[in-house]
Design a protein around this motif. Structure first.
Motif, PDB file in Angstrom:
ATOM      1  N   VAL A 154       0.828  -1.206   0.000  1.00  0.00           N
ATOM      2  CA  VAL A 154       0.000   0.000   0.000  1.00  0.00           C
ATOM      3  C   VAL A 154       0.860   1.253   0.000  1.00  0.00           C
ATOM      4  O   VAL A 154       0.649   2.191  -0.792  1.00  0.00           O
ATOM      5  CB  VAL A 154      -0.949   0.005   1.214  1.00  0.00           C
ATOM      6  N   LEU A 155       1.859   1.282   0.886  1.00  0.00           N
ATOM      7  CA  LEU A 155       2.697   2.480   1.003  1.00  0.00           C
ATOM      8  C   LEU A 155       3.684   2.616  -0.148  1.00  0.00           C
ATOM      9  O   LEU A 155       4.098   3.728  -0.492  1.00  0.00           O
ATOM     10  CB  LEU A 155       3.449   2.452   2.334  1.00  0.00           C
ATOM     11  N   ILE A 156       4.081   1.499  -0.766  1.00  0.00           N
ATOM     12  CA  ILE A 156       5.029   1.562  -1.885  1.00  0.00           C
ATOM     13  C   ILE A 156       4.336   1.970  -3.174  1.00  0.00           C
ATOM     14  O   ILE A 156       4.762   2.905  -3.859  1.00  0.00           O
ATOM     15  CB  ILE A 156       5.743   0.211  -2.080  1.00  0.00           C
ATOM     16  N   THR A 157       3.266   1.264  -3.531  1.00  0.00           N
ATOM     17  CA  THR A 157       2.615   1.490  -4.835  1.00  0.00           C
ATOM     18  C   THR A 157       1.369   2.351  -4.747  1.00  0.00           C
ATOM     19  O   THR A 157       0.918   2.885  -5.760  1.00  0.00           O
ATOM     20  CB  THR A 157       2.248   0.142  -5.478  1.00  0.00           C
ATOM     21  N   GLY A 158       0.777   2.476  -3.558  1.00  0.00           N
ATOM     22  CA  GLY A 158      -0.399   3.300  -3.393  1.00  0.00           C
ATOM     23  C   GLY A 158      -1.698   2.537  -3.526  1.00  0.00           C
ATOM     24  O   GLY A 158      -1.730   1.383  -3.958  1.00  0.00           O
ATOM     25  N   ILE A 159      -2.784   3.181  -3.157  1.00  0.00           N
ATOM     26  CA  ILE A 159      -4.120   2.609  -3.285  1.00  0.00           C
ATOM     27  C   ILE A 159      -5.128   3.755  -3.367  1.00  0.00           C
ATOM     28  O   ILE A 159      -5.032   4.743  -2.640  1.00  0.00           O
ATOM     29  CB  ILE A 159      -4.441   1.675  -2.086  1.00  0.00           C
ATOM     30  N   GLY A 160      -6.053   3.660  -4.279  1.00  0.00           N
ATOM     31  CA  GLY A 160      -7.048   4.709  -4.434  1.00  0.00           C
ATOM     32  C   GLY A 160      -6.419   6.048  -4.786  1.00  0.00           C
ATOM     33  O   GLY A 160      -5.599   6.149  -5.701  1.00  0.00           O
ATOM     34  N   LEU A 161      -6.766   7.065  -4.018  1.00  0.00           N
ATOM     35  CA  LEU A 161      -6.222   8.402  -4.254  1.00  0.00           C
ATOM     36  C   LEU A 161      -4.793   8.554  -3.767  1.00  0.00           C
ATOM     37  O   LEU A 161      -4.095   9.502  -4.136  1.00  0.00           O
ATOM     38  CB  LEU A 161      -7.116   9.465  -3.573  1.00  0.00           C
ATOM     39  N   PHE A 162      -4.344   7.610  -2.934  1.00  0.00           N
ATOM     40  CA  PHE A 162      -2.972   7.653  -2.429  1.00  0.00           C
ATOM     41  C   PHE A 162      -2.036   7.047  -3.468  1.00  0.00           C
ATOM     42  O   PHE A 162      -2.151   5.870  -3.810  1.00  0.00           O
ATOM     43  CB  PHE A 162      -2.884   6.882  -1.108  1.00  0.00           C
ATOM     44  N   SER A 163      -1.096   7.842  -3.982  1.00  0.00           N
ATOM     45  CA  SER A 163      -0.249   7.417  -5.104  1.00  0.00           C
ATOM     46  C   SER A 163       0.951   6.582  -4.695  1.00  0.00           C
ATOM     47  O   SER A 163       1.643   6.028  -5.547  1.00  0.00           O
ATOM     48  CB  SER A 163       0.254   8.655  -5.872  1.00  0.00           C
ATOM     49  N   GLY A 164       1.207   6.456  -3.414  1.00  0.00           N
ATOM     50  CA  GLY A 164       2.343   5.658  -2.965  1.00  0.00           C
ATOM     51  C   GLY A 164       3.592   6.487  -2.752  1.00  0.00           C
ATOM     52  O   GLY A 164       3.740   7.588  -3.289  1.00  0.00           O
ATOM     53  N   MET A 165       4.528   5.918  -1.991  1.00  0.00           N
ATOM     54  CA  MET A 165       5.750   6.642  -1.615  1.00  0.00           C
ATOM     55  C   MET A 165       7.005   6.034  -2.237  1.00  0.00           C
ATOM     56  O   MET A 165       8.108   6.363  -1.843  1.00  0.00           O
ATOM     57  CB  MET A 165       5.888   6.644  -0.086  1.00  0.00           C
ATOM     58  N   HIS A 166       6.854   5.107  -3.180  1.00  0.00           N
ATOM     59  CA  HIS A 166       8.003   4.441  -3.812  1.00  0.00           C
ATOM     60  C   HIS A 166       8.796   3.701  -2.721  1.00  0.00           C
ATOM     61  O   HIS A 166       8.217   3.108  -1.835  1.00  0.00           O
ATOM     62  CB  HIS A 166       8.839   5.464  -4.572  1.00  0.00           C
ATOM     63  N   VAL A 167      10.125   3.758  -2.754  1.00  0.00           N
ATOM     64  CA  VAL A 167      10.921   3.000  -1.785  1.00  0.00           C
ATOM     65  C   VAL A 167      10.759   3.526  -0.366  1.00  0.00           C
ATOM     66  O   VAL A 167      10.932   2.781   0.608  1.00  0.00           O
ATOM     67  CB  VAL A 167      12.415   2.991  -2.173  1.00  0.00           C
ATOM     68  N   ALA A 168      10.425   4.809  -0.223  1.00  0.00           N
ATOM     69  CA  ALA A 168      10.220   5.366   1.118  1.00  0.00           C
ATOM     70  C   ALA A 168       9.083   4.648   1.832  1.00  0.00           C
ATOM     71  O   ALA A 168       9.111   4.486   3.056  1.00  0.00           O
ATOM     72  CB  ALA A 168       9.935   6.862   1.023  1.00  0.00           C
ATOM     73  N   GLY A 169       8.084   4.193   1.079  1.00  0.00           N
ATOM     74  CA  GLY A 169       6.965   3.474   1.673  1.00  0.00           C
ATOM     75  C   GLY A 169       7.391   2.170   2.313  1.00  0.00           C
ATOM     76  O   GLY A 169       6.826   1.747   3.330  1.00  0.00           O
ATOM     77  N   ALA A 170       8.384   1.520   1.723  1.00  0.00           N
ATOM     78  CA  ALA A 170       8.889   0.270   2.295  1.00  0.00           C
ATOM     79  C   ALA A 170       9.523   0.519   3.659  1.00  0.00           C
ATOM     80  O   ALA A 170       9.317  -0.235   4.608  1.00  0.00           O
ATOM     81  CB  ALA A 170       9.916  -0.364   1.358  1.00  0.00           C
ATOM     82  N   GLY A 171      10.310   1.588   3.750  1.00  0.00           N
ATOM     83  CA  GLY A 171      10.935   1.929   5.026  1.00  0.00           C
ATOM     84  C   GLY A 171       9.915   2.298   6.078  1.00  0.00           C
ATOM     85  O   GLY A 171      10.013   1.894   7.245  1.00  0.00           O
ATOM     86  N   LEU A 172       8.885   3.078   5.674  1.00  0.00           N
ATOM     87  CA  LEU A 172       7.852   3.497   6.617  1.00  0.00           C
ATOM     88  C   LEU A 172       7.051   2.295   7.122  1.00  0.00           C
ATOM     89  O   LEU A 172       6.722   2.216   8.311  1.00  0.00           O
ATOM     90  CB  LEU A 172       6.912   4.509   5.955  1.00  0.00           C
ATOM     91  N   ALA A 173       6.754   1.341   6.240  1.00  0.00           N
ATOM     92  CA  ALA A 173       5.999   0.150   6.645  1.00  0.00           C
ATOM     93  C   ALA A 173       6.753  -0.630   7.710  1.00  0.00           C
ATOM     94  O   ALA A 173       6.166  -1.082   8.702  1.00  0.00           O
ATOM     95  CB  ALA A 173       5.728  -0.731   5.426  1.00  0.00           C
ATOM     96  N   SER A 174       8.056  -0.782   7.532  1.00  0.00           N
ATOM     97  CA  SER A 174       8.864  -1.504   8.514  1.00  0.00           C
ATOM     98  C   SER A 174       8.898  -0.771   9.849  1.00  0.00           C
ATOM     99  O   SER A 174       8.840  -1.390  10.915  1.00  0.00           O
ATOM    100  CB  SER A 174      10.292  -1.693   7.980  1.00  0.00           C
ATOM    101  N   SER A 175       8.995   0.548   9.798  1.00  0.00           N
ATOM    102  CA  SER A 175       9.055   1.322  11.036  1.00  0.00           C
ATOM    103  C   SER A 175       7.745   1.256  11.806  1.00  0.00           C
ATOM    104  O   SER A 175       7.734   1.110  13.034  1.00  0.00           O
ATOM    105  CB  SER A 175       9.410   2.780  10.718  1.00  0.00           C
ATOM    106  N   ILE A 176       6.615   1.355  11.086  1.00  0.00           N
ATOM    107  CA  ILE A 176       5.316   1.260  11.761  1.00  0.00           C
ATOM    108  C   ILE A 176       5.155  -0.111  12.417  1.00  0.00           C
ATOM    109  O   ILE A 176       4.688  -0.226  13.554  1.00  0.00           O
ATOM    110  CB  ILE A 176       4.178   1.512  10.756  1.00  0.00           C
ATOM    111  N   ALA A 177       5.563  -1.161  11.698  1.00  0.00           N
ATOM    112  CA  ALA A 177       5.450  -2.521  12.236  1.00  0.00           C
ATOM    113  C   ALA A 177       6.334  -2.705  13.465  1.00  0.00           C
ATOM    114  O   ALA A 177       5.925  -3.344  14.446  1.00  0.00           O
ATOM    115  CB  ALA A 177       5.819  -3.534  11.160  1.00  0.00           C
ATOM    116  N   THR A 178       7.539  -2.159  13.430  1.00  0.00           N
ATOM    117  CA  THR A 178       8.457  -2.290  14.568  1.00  0.00           C
ATOM    118  C   THR A 178       7.936  -1.555  15.793  1.00  0.00           C
ATOM    119  O   THR A 178       7.989  -2.075  16.919  1.00  0.00           O
ATOM    120  CB  THR A 178       9.846  -1.745  14.196  1.00  0.00           C
TER     121      THR A 178
END
Length: 451
Positions: free
Chosen positions: A179-203
């Motif tokens: 979701v954070l890398i490629t986006g969903i709906g109106l959210f266009s995604g954050m590219h590679v930054a989304g991968a880092g953010l997903a890991s941080s939220i999970a941690t």
């Protein structure tokens, strides 16, 4: 807490190593998931995230001070039936874990650009990697606090609940990453930054769940809030036991960094392929690492309790398990390495580099298993200097040879992989020799054991 000085050694090893293996697998999956989704963004994105991911080794090196120090010191205290001292060690260590989290966060944000300017093959890789790193730093920094908690509990014989918490956090990461890398709906995604953010939220979520579990569960190793402060004696003990182990992992980080430096002269595909190959290799090592992580607590409790024959039995069982597993894992890596990489990249050049890497390093899996076993026993004895020396000699010889061959115009990736495999055999021989001398001095001098 669990008394590991009674009952069959192999049973303790199995019951402790299985949750640890799952926990390590979950921890590695954070980065594997990132690689899977980022791999679809192209080789530049894959190389950038892989180069940033090498910093995970740097953090592992630092957290090893707590991982080895806390587990060994708490296990020794439990073996002596000194619950008060075990709680004090845990509490003081948490203070240093919190301080380290704050310090690493500051260093990461300040010096991240300098790191990529040294190791990235192109400016595009540097920009992409830095974008990922800035969002991934919270996940890295919080490893200090999580390590203090999990290592202290492991020294007391408890691992399963924290594995379950990691599984829940991983599921959250799996949901958030695409979701954070490629986006969903109106959210266009954050590219590679989304991968880092997903890991941080999970941690962060994993840490919150850990805190709630500890607060609501009786019978655990108790935290003394008034002791979450500086204590020179505890710090010296942590550094004495965990410092060499941390330095050992730091040498591994340097080993990885010098390979990235050498590959930066060969191209983007080479860096991306190596980054992919090393992550898959780490995943394959997880069952063996789990055994090596479980063994020190078992051997340490028995060593502190004066049960030397059980210590030696732990050594024999651990060595047999690690080398046998490594032999089985090496077979597909040598014969059909390509099967591990197709889900992560559709670039044939990247897959070819990764497959070649795995096919060569597969030959050093068995000696690497012996190194894991020896390091586990050094941790149990509270003397990790021999393990550090063997790693230093390996990384030092590899680095000298690699710099030499890099200065020659004919260097290839195959040359790098051959050097890496050969130096692991060298390290295994040194570690085994050191351990035999240690066993003779610490065990055979106190009890006569028939082998």
């Amino acid at each position: 807490m669990q008394d590991l000085t009674r009952g069959p050694i192999h049973k303790h090893l199995i019951t402790m190593s299985l949750p640890i293996a799952i926990g390590l697998f979950i921890q590695t999956l954070y980065f594997i998931i990132d690689l899977y989704f980022v791999g679809n963004l192209g080789d530049v994105a894959l190389a950038g995230v892989s180069t940033a991911g090498n910093l995970f080794f740097f953090v592992m090196a630092l957290t090893q001070v707590f991982n080895v120090g806390c587990a060994t010191l708490v296990a020794h205290a439990i073996g002596r039936k000194d619950q008060k001292n075990a709680a004090a060690i845990y509490s003081h260590a948490l203070f240093y874990g919190i301080a380290s989290t704050i310090l690493l966060s500051a260093i990461g944000y300040l010096f991240g650009p300098y790191y990529f300017s040294l190791l990235a093959a192109t400016n595009d890789i540097a920009v992409t990697g830095l974008s990922y790193l800035y969002w991934f730093i919270p996940a890295l920094a919080l490893q200090f606090i999580l390590t203090v908690i999990s290592a202290s509990m492991r020294g007391a014989g408890l691992v399963k609940p924290f594995m379950v918490i990691q599984m829940v956090a991983l599921l959250l990461n799996m949901v958030l990453s695409p979701v954070l890398i490629t986006g969903i709906g109106l959210f266009s995604g954050m590219h590679v930054a989304g991968a880092g953010l997903a890991s941080s939220i999970a941690t962060i979520s994993g840490l919150i769940m850990t805190i709630f579990y500890i607060k609501r569960t009786p019978g655990l190793l108790k935290l003394a809030p008034n002791l979450i402060k500086n204590d020179t004696k505890t710090l010296k003990s942590l550094l004495k036991i965990g410092g060499p182990a941390g330095s050992e992992f730091m040498l591994t980080f340097l080993y990885m960094a010098i390979i990235y430096w050498a590959l930066s002269q060969l191209g983007t595909d080479e860096q991306a392929g190596f980054g992919l190959g090393i992550r898959i290799m780490q995943s394959l090592f997880l069952p063996v690492m789990a055994i090596a992580f479980a063994a020190p607590a078992i051997a340490a409790q028995n060593y502190a309790a004066g049960k030397m024959k059980r210590v030696y039995t732990t050594y024999k069982t651990t060595t047999l398990a690690t080398t046998s597993l490594m032999f089985l894992l090496a077979i597909p890596c040598i014969l059909m390495p390509e099967i591990f990489f197709t889900p992560f990249s559709n670039d044939p050049e990247v897959i070819a580099v990764a497959a070649t890497f795995l096919s060569y390093v597969g030959f050093n899996f068995v000696p690497a298993g012996l190194v894991f076993s020896c390091s586990a026993m050094f941790q149990a004895f509270g003397n990790t200097w021999p393990a550090l020396l063997s790693t230093f000699l390996r990384v030092g010889s590899f680095s000298i040879l690699l710099v030499y061959f890099t200065s020659q115009a004919t260097i290839t990736t195959t040359t790098i992989w051959l050097l890496s495999a050969a130096t692991v055999f060298f390290q295994a021989l040194i570690s085994f020799t050191f351990l035999q001398l240690t066993l003779k001095r610490r065990l055979f001098s106190k009890v006569k054991i028939l082998t």
